[in-house]
Design a protein around this motif. Structure first.
Motif, PDB file in Angstrom:
ATOM      1  N   GLY A 199     -19.263  29.053  -8.901  1.00 35.89           N
ATOM      2  CA  GLY A 199     -18.440  29.317 -10.080  1.00 35.89           C
ATOM      3  C   GLY A 199     -17.060  28.695 -10.017  1.00 35.89           C
ATOM      4  N   ASP A 200     -16.039  29.554 -10.162  1.00 35.52           N
ATOM      5  CA  ASP A 200     -14.658  29.070 -10.183  1.00 35.52           C
ATOM      6  C   ASP A 200     -14.003  29.160  -8.804  1.00 35.52           C
ATOM      7  OD1 ASP A 200     -14.666  31.788 -10.089  1.00 35.52           O
ATOM      8  OD2 ASP A 200     -12.910  32.050 -11.363  1.00 35.52           O
ATOM      9  N   THR A 251     -16.304  27.860 -14.294  1.00 36.25           N
ATOM     10  CA  THR A 251     -16.626  29.138 -14.909  1.00 36.25           C
ATOM     11  C   THR A 251     -17.626  28.920 -16.040  1.00 36.25           C
ATOM     12  OG1 THR A 251     -14.332  29.716 -14.495  1.00 36.25           O
ATOM     13  CG2 THR A 251     -15.572  31.206 -15.898  1.00 36.25           C
TER      14      THR A 251
END
Lengths: 93, 93, 93, 93, 93, 93, 93
Positions: free
Chosen positions: B6-7, B46
């Motif tokens: 993800g981030d 994201t």
């Protein structure tokens, strides 16, 4: 078979080696140590506007996760962990 | 290879110099001091409405981050940190 | 060069005068006193639906911010503060 | 000039009379007493989907606000308060 | 008949075996142990933008859930548990 | 005139009778008792996507609200309460 | 008439029987016991994008709810409870 719900995954944790080869302990680090494991099952994904968004990880991935993440499950004589995908830090490849 | 989800980003921290050249300690500042590091891997971004939004930082960037941010990972004999991009304060260029 | 991420700004704080000219101390106010500073760098803005929304403040602005806001950074021999734009109370013009 | 950011306003508080004329104190009310003030500057509004939504109050309005709301600012020899519009309870007209 | 509201389910818990066959107790695990049960009724789903999104589990499913999840209900002489679907960890199949 | 902001209302509380006619006190109920009042002014509503959504209550309504809700205001010699509409439990008609 | 606001309902609680027929008390369960009641009035629903979404329960329904949910109201000599629909666990039919 064990099938996690939503954005959850089932992980078989790799035995953690808590002592280093040389036996040296690095003093007073406030940061938690992650743990390694293998994904054995993934959920159908998070529901978003009526659709299931598939997870980023897949069965067979070796992953790093926080030591305190997830819930321990004993299933078919095997010790497993069920956690949300967001508790996984990284995939090792 | 270690690939954050993800981030998240993987950072190799630069050794922090906790004492100043002159040895003077500025008394009682309640504010935390950030730490410097180099980004060695970035996540795919994201998930937002079915799309991955790429991160603002990239591999090779020198960044400042809060001293208590992230999780320590020992990978391939290297001490690394995994944290979310939002824990990064600034890029040094 | 130091480039803050997202909605963060880098501020050079103006030396705070904690004692008044006459030396009188107003007793027991529970409210925090803000501090003044000059913006030396701004981030590219908050990401919203795939677009960056530029900040309301710009480099060179003199701003008021909460005394406890932000993280202290020593960069190029200069004491700086990195904080989110939302921690800035007002612009002085 | 002092210009508050976003949904903030700058208020000149009216001196509060904490004792009543007759000197009677109403016992043990757990509720906080609001304070009166005059708005001297308003921000450009909250950012919503790329647009600034103007505030409901305007410069010159006499308002009621919670006694503990806002941050005290001394500007140009004047004691002011900076707070969010949502901390204002009512407008007196 | 007992019909749970929204995203809730009614579960008949399976009697938990707290001691292992060999009687060995693994010391000091901070993680909670889940419990097994059978779903006897499901709600009409979460309301999202005017529509009911059906649950992922259905009546008859054997599920794992956190030991502390849900509210105990005695209904028709039967001990049942009412919990939200998000408290269910996995389905066993 | 006192005009509440947003989704707030101004209420004139009805004097609460804390002792019952017979003087019997029901022991140890952990639940709070609501209070009755009359609405004397309503705000222009909550801002949602650029529009004001009018409140469900109107001036003149007799309402029930939580005993600890709102902020006491003394205005024009009258004791009033300013609270959000969401603190109102029911309308009596 | 008592009309609850928004997503609230008014419930007439059924007298709870706290002792079982045989007088046996199940030891140390940390889980709360729900209570039964009958719905006597429902609100006009939650406001969502300018529309009222009607509640899932209706007047006359027998419902289960958490023992600590809601606010006690004495209205017209009757002991009632006002709570949000989300505090209701299930409908009995």
């Amino acid at each position: 078979m064990i099938k996690p719900l939503g954005d959850r995954v089932v992980i078989e944790a790799v035995a953690k080696e808590e002592t280093t080869a040389s036996g040296i302990v690095l003093p007073d680090s406030a940061k938690e140590k992650p743990q390694e494991g293998k994904i054995v099952a993934v959920g159908s994904g998070t529901l978003k506007d009526g659709e299931r968004i598939p997870l980023e990880v897949k069965t067979g991935d070796t992953v790093l996760f926080s030591k305190y993440a997830g819930t321990e499950v004993k299933y078919d004589g095997q010790e497993l962990l069920i956690m949300r995908e967001s508790d996984i830090l990284a995939v090792l490849a």
